[in-house]
Design a protein around this motif. Sequence first.
Motif, PDB file in Angstrom:
ATOM      1  N   ASP A  98       0.829  -1.209   0.000  1.00 56.56           N
ATOM      2  CA  ASP A  98       0.000   0.000   0.000  1.00 56.56           C
ATOM      3  C   ASP A  98       0.859   1.253   0.000  1.00 56.56           C
ATOM      4  O   ASP A  98       0.557   2.231  -0.700  1.00 56.56           O
ATOM      5  CB  ASP A  98      -0.919   0.004   1.225  1.00 56.56           C
ATOM      6  CG  ASP A  98      -1.997  -1.065   1.149  1.00 56.56           C
ATOM      7  OD1 ASP A  98      -2.231  -1.592   0.041  1.00 56.56           O
ATOM      8  OD2 ASP A  98      -2.593  -1.370   2.204  1.00 56.56           O
ATOM      9  N   ALA A  99       1.931   1.229   0.797  1.00 54.04           N
ATOM     10  CA  ALA A  99       2.827   2.383   0.855  1.00 54.04           C
ATOM     11  C   ALA A  99       3.466   2.635  -0.496  1.00 54.04           C
ATOM     12  O   ALA A  99       3.558   3.778  -0.967  1.00 54.04           O
ATOM     13  CB  ALA A  99       3.899   2.167   1.921  1.00 54.04           C
ATOM     14  N   GLY A 106       2.069   6.819  -6.839  1.00 59.50           N
ATOM     15  CA  GLY A 106       0.911   7.425  -7.480  1.00 59.50           C
ATOM     16  C   GLY A 106       1.015   8.920  -7.690  1.00 59.50           C
ATOM     17  O   GLY A 106       0.078   9.531  -8.198  1.00 59.50           O
ATOM     18  N   THR A 107       2.116   9.550  -7.275  1.00 58.07           N
ATOM     19  CA  THR A 107       2.254  10.985  -7.482  1.00 58.07           C
ATOM     20  C   THR A 107       3.604  11.303  -8.110  1.00 58.07           C
ATOM     21  O   THR A 107       4.614  10.658  -7.820  1.00 58.07           O
ATOM     22  CB  THR A 107       2.125  11.764  -6.159  1.00 58.07           C
ATOM     23  OG1 THR A 107       2.241  13.171  -6.431  1.00 58.07           O
ATOM     24  CG2 THR A 107       3.214  11.369  -5.172  1.00 58.07           C
ATOM     25  N   PRO A 138       6.181  14.311   0.705  1.00 61.29           N
ATOM     26  CA  PRO A 138       6.301  14.366   2.174  1.00 61.29           C
ATOM     27  C   PRO A 138       4.972  14.156   2.891  1.00 61.29           C
ATOM     28  O   PRO A 138       4.927  13.496   3.941  1.00 61.29           O
ATOM     29  CB  PRO A 138       6.860  15.773   2.425  1.00 61.29           C
ATOM     30  CG  PRO A 138       7.586  16.123   1.166  1.00 61.29           C
ATOM     31  CD  PRO A 138       6.768  15.509   0.074  1.00 61.29           C
ATOM     32  N   ALA A 139       3.886  14.708   2.351  1.00 60.09           N
ATOM     33  CA  ALA A 139       2.584  14.517   2.984  1.00 60.09           C
ATOM     34  C   ALA A 139       2.157  13.062   2.930  1.00 60.09           C
ATOM     35  O   ALA A 139       1.594  12.527   3.894  1.00 60.09           O
ATOM     36  CB  ALA A 139       1.543  15.400   2.294  1.00 60.09           C
ATOM     37  N   ILE A 140       2.436  12.402   1.818  1.00 60.75           N
ATOM     38  CA  ILE A 140       2.090  10.989   1.698  1.00 60.75           C
ATOM     39  C   ILE A 140       2.908  10.156   2.681  1.00 60.75           C
ATOM     40  O   ILE A 140       2.391   9.227   3.314  1.00 60.75           O
ATOM     41  CB  ILE A 140       2.323  10.516   0.251  1.00 60.75           C
ATOM     42  CG1 ILE A 140       1.323  11.203  -0.689  1.00 60.75           C
ATOM     43  CG2 ILE A 140       2.181   9.002   0.147  1.00 60.75           C
ATOM     44  CD1 ILE A 140       1.565  10.932  -2.153  1.00 60.75           C
ATOM     45  N   VAL A 173       9.066  15.592   8.128  1.00 62.04           N
ATOM     46  CA  VAL A 173       9.891  15.325   6.957  1.00 62.04           C
ATOM     47  C   VAL A 173      10.708  16.569   6.634  1.00 62.04           C
ATOM     48  O   VAL A 173      10.170  17.684   6.556  1.00 62.04           O
ATOM     49  CB  VAL A 173       9.034  14.929   5.736  1.00 62.04           C
ATOM     50  CG1 VAL A 173       9.925  14.630   4.542  1.00 62.04           C
ATOM     51  CG2 VAL A 173       8.170  13.709   6.073  1.00 62.04           C
ATOM     52  N   TYR A 174      12.007  16.348   6.451  1.00 61.77           N
ATOM     53  CA  TYR A 174      12.934  17.416   6.080  1.00 61.77           C
ATOM     54  C   TYR A 174      13.557  17.048   4.738  1.00 61.77           C
ATOM     55  O   TYR A 174      13.917  15.893   4.502  1.00 61.77           O
ATOM     56  CB  TYR A 174      14.048  17.568   7.115  1.00 61.77           C
ATOM     57  CG  TYR A 174      13.575  17.932   8.497  1.00 61.77           C
ATOM     58  CD1 TYR A 174      13.702  19.224   8.984  1.00 61.77           C
ATOM     59  CD2 TYR A 174      13.007  16.969   9.341  1.00 61.77           C
ATOM     60  CE1 TYR A 174      13.280  19.563  10.259  1.00 61.77           C
ATOM     61  CE2 TYR A 174      12.579  17.294  10.619  1.00 61.77           C
ATOM     62  CZ  TYR A 174      12.712  18.587  11.066  1.00 61.77           C
ATOM     63  OH  TYR A 174      12.289  18.920  12.334  1.00 61.77           O
ATOM     64  N   THR A 175      13.684  18.033   3.872  1.00 57.40           N
ATOM     65  CA  THR A 175      14.316  17.769   2.577  1.00 57.40           C
ATOM     66  C   THR A 175      15.336  18.852   2.268  1.00 57.40           C
ATOM     67  O   THR A 175      15.348  19.933   2.866  1.00 57.40           O
ATOM     68  CB  THR A 175      13.288  17.706   1.429  1.00 57.40           C
ATOM     69  OG1 THR A 175      12.663  18.983   1.278  1.00 57.40           O
ATOM     70  CG2 THR A 175      12.259  16.635   1.678  1.00 57.40           C
ATOM     71  N   SER A 176      16.165  18.525   1.288  1.00 61.69           N
ATOM     72  CA  SER A 176      17.179  19.456   0.802  1.00 61.69           C
ATOM     73  C   SER A 176      16.991  19.619  -0.691  1.00 61.69           C
ATOM     74  O   SER A 176      16.687  18.665  -1.400  1.00 61.69           O
ATOM     75  CB  SER A 176      18.584  18.915   1.100  1.00 61.69           C
ATOM     76  OG  SER A 176      19.564  19.689   0.445  1.00 61.69           O
ATOM     77  N   ASP A 177      17.153  20.850  -1.170  1.00 57.00           N
ATOM     78  CA  ASP A 177      17.018  21.094  -2.605  1.00 57.00           C
ATOM     79  C   ASP A 177      18.134  20.435  -3.396  1.00 57.00           C
ATOM     80  O   ASP A 177      17.989  20.125  -4.561  1.00 57.00           O
ATOM     81  CB  ASP A 177      17.000  22.596  -2.893  1.00 57.00           C
ATOM     82  CG  ASP A 177      15.739  23.239  -2.345  1.00 57.00           C
ATOM     83  OD1 ASP A 177      14.717  22.532  -2.257  1.00 57.00           O
ATOM     84  OD2 ASP A 177      15.786  24.433  -2.011  1.00 57.00           O
TER      85      ASP A 177
END
Length: 397
Positions: free
Chosen positions: A21-22, A28-29, A36-38, A53-57
Amino acid sequence: MGSEWLEQTSRGPHWLGFLADASDLLAGTLDPDMVPAIIAQIVVPRLSSWCAVYTSDSGTGPLRPVYLWHADEAKIDGLRAQLSEMDVSAVGTRAASTFHLADSQVLAVPLTARGRSLGVMCLGRPDRFPDEVIQFAEDIGRRAALATDNARLYAQQAAANRALQRSLLPPNEPEVPGLDYGVVYEPAGEVNEVGGDFYDLFKAGDDSWRFAIGDVCGTGPEAAAVTGLARHTLRLLAREGYGVAAVLGRLNQAILEEGERARFLTLLHGDITPVESGLEVRLVSAGHPEALRLKPSGVVEAVTTPQSLLGVFHEVVFEADTIHLDHGDVLLAVTDGVTERRSGGRLLDDDGGLAKLLAECPGLSARAVAERIRRGAADFAAEPSADDLAILVLRAR
């Protein structure tokens, strides 16, 4: 989340279903801002009470918070304040690690794809993280990182192709004495595809203007290369004084000289000269859907002679048709995204469908005519169009 779910998942089937499922949700996107929302929706509350959730460009850029979720929404603001004091860059960048934050144990899972660090997923819960949850979280982290990387690559490619598409359209629309004109352009494919349709309208001399509408076979970079070649060749030769027929002859040779990279091209190219009674137009239709003239009385007639499309035959001689547009006359040119719009077994232009649409437009401005044709094509079938669409309308004032 309770011990019952953990006990069930540790036996196998629920764990496999959870991961499946995950994976489906993440795959799916293609919107990097949605991933991050998913991620948070997947892990809360099954694996943790909250998720940040943290991300880097870029692989070396600073980490920044992009999404926060808590099973108890009332606690989100307080948690955000606590996390603002935490240096995420010091944890979880290479391997999963745990630490304490206020009343939570935190599991920091790196988001790494194709050897590049994309960010960190932090999970929090009031008690210790069981080994099974850490294993699940690491697995989800790998899938989430790959989904993030794919979405970013897709977005970058889409942005590059949009820029390329814009570069293939006219940089500006000139003022032509005695001419009212309207255009519609709608590429149909996925956002990562460059359409093969194009149009142009430009000044060629002191008292002469040129127009063109064309359709390159296929989409993507190869079609864009031919589109760029066509637009630049048309403009260059027109400004050097070549007539419309001569321009098409030279463009045909230029496409053929591209060899295996060449693509077939249908093209309607013409010049416009304002005269006292309206507009004098010389035009050549190279394999293109026929141009139609609408009189103020509602009479519609084809005004072009079908000739060979470009990029097929070496020995081709083109001849220009000359027509006159009296004040109020309309000249309509479209690509086959309009004429071949399909609904079941029927095409829009079957039985003169395009001419019938145009016959409904006496007295309308050029832009209104273009919009009427666009709407007619859109309404002809329920499903979205699978082909690019371009419409060019010239009206003698």
